[in-house]
Design a protein around this motif. Sequence first.
Motif, PDB file in Angstrom:
ATOM      1  N   ILE A  65       0.868  -1.175   0.000  1.00 52.98           N
ATOM      2  CA  ILE A  65       0.000   0.000   0.000  1.00 52.98           C
ATOM      3  C   ILE A  65       0.903   1.222   0.000  1.00 52.98           C
ATOM      4  O   ILE A  65       1.718   1.390   0.916  1.00 52.98           O
ATOM      5  N   LEU A  74       1.485  11.279   2.757  1.00 59.58           N
ATOM      6  CA  LEU A  74       1.019  11.759   4.051  1.00 59.58           C
ATOM      7  C   LEU A  74       1.723  13.092   4.273  1.00 59.58           C
ATOM      8  O   LEU A  74       2.932  13.186   4.070  1.00 59.58           O
ATOM      9  N   LYS A 122       1.701   6.961  13.950  1.00 55.93           N
ATOM     10  CA  LYS A 122       0.446   7.063  13.204  1.00 55.93           C
ATOM     11  C   LYS A 122       0.369   5.977  12.131  1.00 55.93           C
ATOM     12  O   LYS A 122      -0.658   5.333  11.933  1.00 55.93           O
ATOM     13  N   LEU A 176      -5.842  -1.319  10.129  1.00 51.64           N
ATOM     14  CA  LEU A 176      -6.603  -1.272   8.872  1.00 51.64           C
ATOM     15  C   LEU A 176      -5.905  -2.036   7.754  1.00 51.64           C
ATOM     16  O   LEU A 176      -6.526  -2.825   7.053  1.00 51.64           O
ATOM     17  N   LEU A 177      -4.585  -1.814   7.604  1.00 56.03           N
ATOM     18  CA  LEU A 177      -3.902  -2.323   6.413  1.00 56.03           C
ATOM     19  C   LEU A 177      -3.466  -3.775   6.547  1.00 56.03           C
ATOM     20  O   LEU A 177      -3.272  -4.458   5.555  1.00 56.03           O
ATOM     21  N   GLU A 198      -0.215   2.616  13.586  1.00 59.96           N
ATOM     22  CA  GLU A 198      -1.630   2.492  13.950  1.00 59.96           C
ATOM     23  C   GLU A 198      -2.465   2.107  12.726  1.00 59.96           C
ATOM     24  O   GLU A 198      -3.310   1.201  12.789  1.00 59.96           O
ATOM     25  N   LEU A 199      -2.199   2.779  11.600  1.00 60.14           N
ATOM     26  CA  LEU A 199      -2.909   2.464  10.350  1.00 60.14           C
ATOM     27  C   LEU A 199      -2.613   1.031   9.914  1.00 60.14           C
ATOM     28  O   LEU A 199      -3.518   0.296   9.491  1.00 60.14           O
ATOM     29  N   ARG A 237       5.820  -4.141   7.249  1.00 58.25           N
ATOM     30  CA  ARG A 237       6.924  -3.207   7.476  1.00 58.25           C
ATOM     31  C   ARG A 237       6.658  -2.020   6.574  1.00 58.25           C
ATOM     32  O   ARG A 237       5.873  -2.119   5.623  1.00 58.25           O
TER      33      ARG A 237
END
Lengths: 78, 78
Positions: free
Chosen positions: A39, A43, A54, A62-63, A57-58, A72
């Motif tokens: 992905i 940002l 951050k 989510l990912l 956390e994503l 990684r």
Amino acid sequence: MVYVSPKATVLDPQGAAVEQAMKSLGHASVEGVRVGKTISFELAGEDTPETRAKIDELCDGLLSNPVIEDYRFEIEQG
Amino acid sequence: MVYVSPKATVLDPQGAAVEQAMKSLGHASVEGVRVGKTISFELAGEDTPETRAKIDELCDGLLSNPVIEDYRFEIEQG
């Protein structure tokens, strides 16, 4: 860029399917196929510990699925 | 390791969905999300032009759709 891959201990049915397809195309020596995903995104902001937290956390929420996948990431300054 | 990504000119609905999800989790500054895939495998033999031609054949015919995706690969000696 975030790289997500199935944990080594987890069965990867998609990888097994691709391996079967490669073998049936005549590439008999192919082994250990694993399919992962990437992905990429932009940002705003600097590469700080806060930004990395951050992104973690994503990635975790989510990912990737932390039960069956590892991730990684690499940050490129734009 | 083979890296497959949607061509820059092609819409990436999966990326758009992930972007929407990231934004709704409060990461408003995320832009340009693209989702790709990785395929890693082992192949017997040396790193020769013939091996690379074989991998190109696999990438073009099975692992990626050349109409909408680009690929690149890296060989690690094991």
